[in-house]
Design an enzyme around this catalytic site. Structure first.
Site, PDB file in Angstrom:
ATOM      1  N   ASN A 144       9.984  -4.327  -6.472  1.00  0.00           N
ATOM      2  CA  ASN A 144       9.084  -5.075  -5.659  1.00  0.00           C
ATOM      3  C   ASN A 144       9.418  -6.704  -5.977  1.00  0.00           C
ATOM      4  O   ASN A 144       9.984  -7.099  -6.955  1.00  0.00           O
ATOM      5  CB  ASN A 144       7.762  -4.899  -5.952  1.00  0.00           C
ATOM      6  CG  ASN A 144       6.895  -5.585  -4.767  1.00  0.00           C
ATOM      7  OD1 ASN A 144       6.819  -5.407  -3.672  1.00  0.00           O
ATOM      8  ND2 ASN A 144       6.151  -6.578  -5.069  1.00  0.00           N
ATOM      9  N   LYS A 145       9.586  -7.462  -4.969  1.00  0.00           N
ATOM     10  CA  LYS A 145       9.752  -8.853  -5.051  1.00  0.00           C
ATOM     11  C   LYS A 145       9.171  -9.642  -6.240  1.00  0.00           C
ATOM     12  O   LYS A 145       9.655 -10.389  -6.784  1.00  0.00           O
ATOM     13  CB  LYS A 145       9.382  -9.732  -3.674  1.00  0.00           C
ATOM     14  CG  LYS A 145      10.368 -10.267  -2.697  1.00  0.00           C
ATOM     15  CD  LYS A 145       9.821 -11.063  -1.818  1.00  0.00           C
ATOM     16  CE  LYS A 145      11.082 -10.810  -0.728  1.00  0.00           C
ATOM     17  NZ  LYS A 145      10.410 -11.509   0.412  1.00  0.00           N
ATOM     18  N   ASP A 166       4.093  -0.212   7.385  1.00  0.00           N
ATOM     19  CA  ASP A 166       4.524  -1.202   8.603  1.00  0.00           C
ATOM     20  C   ASP A 166       5.954  -1.237   8.992  1.00  0.00           C
ATOM     21  O   ASP A 166       6.567  -1.527  10.095  1.00  0.00           O
ATOM     22  CB  ASP A 166       4.198  -2.785   8.135  1.00  0.00           C
ATOM     23  CG  ASP A 166       2.598  -2.980   8.198  1.00  0.00           C
ATOM     24  OD1 ASP A 166       1.938  -1.931   8.351  1.00  0.00           O
ATOM     25  OD2 ASP A 166       1.990  -4.009   8.066  1.00  0.00           O
ATOM     26  N   GLU A 193      -9.984 -12.655  11.761  1.00  0.00           N
ATOM     27  CA  GLU A 193     -10.381 -12.706  10.177  1.00  0.00           C
ATOM     28  C   GLU A 193     -10.150 -13.766   9.766  1.00  0.00           C
ATOM     29  O   GLU A 193     -10.991 -14.517   8.723  1.00  0.00           O
ATOM     30  CB  GLU A 193      -9.686 -11.414   9.505  1.00  0.00           C
ATOM     31  CG  GLU A 193     -10.278  -9.930   9.804  1.00  0.00           C
ATOM     32  CD  GLU A 193     -10.165  -8.878   9.004  1.00  0.00           C
ATOM     33  OE1 GLU A 193      -9.028  -9.036   8.180  1.00  0.00           O
ATOM     34  OE2 GLU A 193     -11.029  -8.264   8.737  1.00  0.00           O
ATOM     35  N   TYR A 196       0.800  -1.120   0.001  1.00  0.00           N
ATOM     36  CA  TYR A 196      -0.069   0.026   0.033  1.00  0.00           C
ATOM     37  C   TYR A 196       0.899   1.258   0.230  1.00  0.00           C
ATOM     38  O   TYR A 196       0.475   2.038  -0.779  1.00  0.00           O
ATOM     39  CB  TYR A 196      -0.798   0.076   1.470  1.00  0.00           C
ATOM     40  CG  TYR A 196      -2.103  -0.809   1.073  1.00  0.00           C
ATOM     41  CD1 TYR A 196      -3.193  -0.515   0.409  1.00  0.00           C
ATOM     42  CD2 TYR A 196      -2.196  -2.114   1.881  1.00  0.00           C
ATOM     43  CE1 TYR A 196      -4.258  -1.530   0.121  1.00  0.00           C
ATOM     44  CE2 TYR A 196      -3.205  -3.095   1.856  1.00  0.00           C
ATOM     45  CZ  TYR A 196      -4.323  -2.743   0.909  1.00  0.00           C
ATOM     46  OH  TYR A 196      -5.313  -3.460   0.872  1.00  0.00           O
TER      47      TYR A 196
HETATM   48  C1  LIG Z   1      -4.959 -10.755   6.946  1.00  0.00           C
HETATM   49  C2  LIG Z   1      -4.557  -9.344   7.299  1.00  0.00           C
HETATM   50  C3  LIG Z   1      -5.810  -8.406   7.312  1.00  0.00           C
HETATM   51  C4  LIG Z   1      -5.620  -6.810   7.591  1.00  0.00           C
HETATM   52  N1  LIG Z   1      -6.668  -6.247   7.582  1.00  0.00           N
HETATM   53  C5  LIG Z   1      -6.278  -4.874   7.674  1.00  0.00           C
HETATM   54  C6  LIG Z   1      -7.369  -3.837   7.813  1.00  0.00           C
HETATM   55  O1  LIG Z   1      -8.588  -4.551   7.632  1.00  0.00           O
HETATM   56  N2  LIG Z   1      -7.203  -2.693   7.986  1.00  0.00           N
HETATM   57  C7  LIG Z   1      -6.018  -2.278   7.962  1.00  0.00           C
HETATM   58  O2  LIG Z   1      -5.824  -0.880   8.055  1.00  0.00           O
HETATM   59  N3  LIG Z   1      -4.733  -2.994   7.759  1.00  0.00           N
HETATM   60  C8  LIG Z   1      -5.153  -4.172   7.673  1.00  0.00           C
HETATM   61  N4  LIG Z   1      -3.863  -5.200   7.846  1.00  0.00           N
HETATM   62  C9  LIG Z   1      -2.595  -4.711   7.991  1.00  0.00           C
HETATM   63  C10 LIG Z   1      -2.045  -4.016   6.494  1.00  0.00           C
HETATM   64  O3  LIG Z   1      -2.314  -4.963   5.495  1.00  0.00           O
HETATM   65  C11 LIG Z   1      -0.611  -3.491   6.496  1.00  0.00           C
HETATM   66  O4  LIG Z   1      -0.688  -2.893   7.488  1.00  0.00           O
HETATM   67  C12 LIG Z   1      -0.286  -2.975   5.278  1.00  0.00           C
HETATM   68  O5  LIG Z   1      -0.247  -3.898   4.333  1.00  0.00           O
HETATM   69  C13 LIG Z   1       0.959  -2.369   5.310  1.00  0.00           C
HETATM   70  O6  LIG Z   1       1.452  -1.734   3.973  1.00  0.00           O
HETATM   71  P1  LIG Z   1       2.961  -1.623   3.662  1.00  0.00           P
HETATM   72  O7  LIG Z   1       3.108  -0.821   2.291  1.00  0.00           O
HETATM   73  O8  LIG Z   1       3.842  -0.939   4.628  1.00  0.00           O
HETATM   74  O9  LIG Z   1       3.451  -2.995   3.609  1.00  0.00           O
HETATM   75  P2  LIG Z   1       3.125  -4.504   2.753  1.00  0.00           P
HETATM   76  O10 LIG Z   1       1.667  -4.156   2.218  1.00  0.00           O
HETATM   77  O11 LIG Z   1       3.468  -5.616   3.427  1.00  0.00           O
HETATM   78  O12 LIG Z   1       4.018  -4.203   1.465  1.00  0.00           O
HETATM   79  C14 LIG Z   1       5.284  -4.386   1.293  1.00  0.00           C
HETATM   80  C15 LIG Z   1       5.715  -4.960   0.084  1.00  0.00           C
HETATM   81  O13 LIG Z   1       7.233  -4.828   0.003  1.00  0.00           O
HETATM   82  C16 LIG Z   1       7.565  -6.203  -0.683  1.00  0.00           C
HETATM   83  N5  LIG Z   1       8.943  -6.717  -0.179  1.00  0.00           N
HETATM   84  C17 LIG Z   1       8.972  -7.228   1.083  1.00  0.00           C
HETATM   85  N6  LIG Z   1      10.504  -7.361   1.261  1.00  0.00           N
HETATM   86  C18 LIG Z   1      11.052  -6.943   0.018  1.00  0.00           C
HETATM   87  C19 LIG Z   1      12.120  -7.150  -0.431  1.00  0.00           C
HETATM   88  N7  LIG Z   1      13.454  -7.798   0.303  1.00  0.00           N
HETATM   89  N8  LIG Z   1      12.576  -6.719  -1.603  1.00  0.00           N
HETATM   90  C20 LIG Z   1      11.534  -6.521  -2.491  1.00  0.00           C
HETATM   91  N9  LIG Z   1      10.235  -6.239  -2.201  1.00  0.00           N
HETATM   92  C21 LIG Z   1      10.099  -6.767  -0.805  1.00  0.00           C
HETATM   93  C22 LIG Z   1       6.331  -7.171  -0.553  1.00  0.00           C
HETATM   94  O14 LIG Z   1       6.482  -8.303  -1.552  1.00  0.00           O
HETATM   95  C23 LIG Z   1       5.453  -6.135  -0.526  1.00  0.00           C
HETATM   96  O15 LIG Z   1       4.839  -5.967  -2.043  1.00  0.00           O
HETATM   97  C24 LIG Z   1      -4.124  -6.505   7.663  1.00  0.00           C
HETATM   98  C25 LIG Z   1      -3.070  -7.365   7.535  1.00  0.00           C
HETATM   99  C26 LIG Z   1      -3.359  -8.890   7.412  1.00  0.00           C
HETATM  100  C27 LIG Z   1      -2.110  -9.742   7.187  1.00  0.00           C
END
Ligand SMILES: Cc1cc2nc3c(=O)[nH]c(=O)nc-3n(C[C@H](O)[C@H](O)[C@H](O)COP(=O)(O)OP(=O)(O)OC[C@H]3O[C@@H](n4cnc5c(N)ncnc54)[C@H](O)[C@@H]3O)c2cc1C
Length: 409
Positions: free
Chosen positions: A37-38, A296, A169, A13
């Protein structure tokens, strides 16, 4: 003068919405932007529990990243980040390739915390990525098939560790999935067990009592065995050891005991606290002017000194500020301080029920389930506009809202 290079790590996200913000804000040729991205797909992590239970088709959970980048201002690169040299301003990929940057955004997301409980890392299943949750579903299918051969009840005992947001969930989707799986393998539902193990006294710790009671009642009504105030001491491939002395025969422990920042972050020479990178009010890594971090992976402290939770809601709001702040940095303009506005939290319990609070209003049941779908649709809207919402809604053949309504009859 050379065109400045902006590199974004991670297309979750945080990374994707930052990319969209850059597409909107940057003038043509003002910067070279690379999103790394991976995989070449973005997984909708807020719906990963559905992949785990097999209640949503893969096309609903994954989106092809290049299709989401529309203007040609952001280039996508598939690669796994291995390290970053912040002095030389270079990103090292596992493939050996090195990518130069002038400005960096780290959005590498979360990892699962297993708290060093023996056997969990090796034997439990994690709700972490599309692949890790697909592995849960494939394992479940194998257990159903094997049960037909050996009638071993441990095969059809599905345990979820944690009754927090994600655990509930996951349990909700297992409730939805079980009758369909039983029909497929011609096994009575009564042969299956869904167990939710939680160390705290209640499900959904931190939610209000009404939501807790609704959820616990809904789970029990649907045959879920709730084991609250129970800790997992150990997990083997065939059993789970509990602190009440019980040895639970089960070949499926789905771990949702907590999340932390991506473990890769610890390899980077950056300020880390509780597994997450400490950032300032402009979303920059503490002490760095050209490196941002959100979602995160980031630890953003509120005015009261407590951190913002790792949620999609936070990641999206941060990305909406991070994109313009990256552009302001390269233009030498004033940056905007990030302010979080909590809109609410809704936990789904399958397709037909949910609990939570939206704009201060407590909701539960079918209405809350519909509200959850509206929230999910909003995420899609932010990612890809109305076109993506419509495309995803009809991808499974039947729109989600129609599903929910038909179950009412
Ligand atoms: C089952 C579940 C339900 C959820 N429900 C909710 C909800 O209802 N409401 C809410 O607000 N939040 C919810 N969350 C939390 C939410 O999904 C996370 O907070 C959000 O995805 C964080 O976004 P981000 O962009 O920080 O990381 P992520 O979405 O985790 O994206 C990280 C990206 O980095 C990539 N990556 C990782 N390591 C590497 C690497 N070494 N090299 C290249 N790429 C890499 C991954 O492939 C991924 O595409 C939920 C989480 C889960 C697991």
């Amino acid at each position: 003068m050379q065109t400045p290079k902006i590199v974004i790590l991670g297309a979750g996200y945080g990374g994707l919405i930052t990319s969209r913000q850059l597409e909107k804000t940057l003038k043509n040729g003002e910067a070279e932007v690379t999103l790394i991205n991976k995989h070449d797909y973005h997984y909708i992590s807020t719906q990963l529990h559905k992949t785990g239970a097999g209640t949503a088709p893969d096309e609903k959970i994954t989106l092809h990243i290049p299709d989401l980048l529309k203007t040609g201002k952001v280039q996508f690169k598939r690669g796994t980040v291995q390290n970053v040299n912040f002095t030389a301003k270079k990103v090292q990929l596992e493939s050996g390739e090195v990518i130069d940057y002038d400005y960096l955004m780290i959005g590498l997301g979360f990892d699962v915390s297993t708290f060093g409980i023996p056997g969990v890392e090796e034997n439990a299943f994690k709700i972490k990525s599309f692949r890790s949750t697909k592995a849960i579903h494939n394992h479940m299918l194998r257990q159903f098939a094997a049960f037909k051969e050996d009638q071993d009840p441990s095969r059809l005992t599905f345990a979820v560790a944690g009754a927090g947001f994600t655990g509930i969930e996951m349990i909700g989707e297992l409730i939805e999935a079980m009758p369909k799986l039983c029909r497929k393998y011609d096994i009575p539902v009564s042969e299956t067990r869904i167990i939710n193990i939680e160390a705290y006294e209640t499900v959904l710790p931190g939610f209000d009592q009404k939501a807790i009671d609704f959820t616990a009642g809904y789970l029990r009504k649907n045959g879920v065995e709730l084991m609250t105030s129970t800790k997992i001491l150990e997990c083997s491939p065939t059993s789970i050891t509990l602190d009440n002395g019980e040895e639970l025969p089960s070949r499926t422990l789905i771990w949702s005991g907590g999340v932390r920042g991506n473990t890769l972050l610890e390899e980077l020479a950056l300020p880390i606290s509780k597994g997450r990178i400490v950032i300032d009010k402009f979303l920059r890594v503490k002490g760095m002017d050209n490196v941002f971090c959100i979602g995160d992976a980031a630890l953003f402290l509120k005015n009261d000194g407590t951190p913002l939770p790792p949620t999609a809601q936070v990641a999206i709001q941060q990305a909406e500020v991070c994109g313009p702040n990256l552009v302001a940095t390269l233009r030498g303009q004033q940056l905007k301080a990030f302010e979080y506005h909590h809109k609410g939290t809704v936990a789904s319990i399958g397709n037909k029920a949910a609990v939570g609070k939206v704009f201060g209003l407590k909701i539960s049941g079918l209405f809350a389930a519909l509200m959850k779908q509206v929230i999910e649709a909003r995420y899609l809207f932010v990612l890809g506009g109305p076109g993506l919402v419509i495309k995803q809604l009809f991808r499974a053949g039947k729109p989600q809202s129609e599903l929910a309504v038909s179950k009412q009859k």
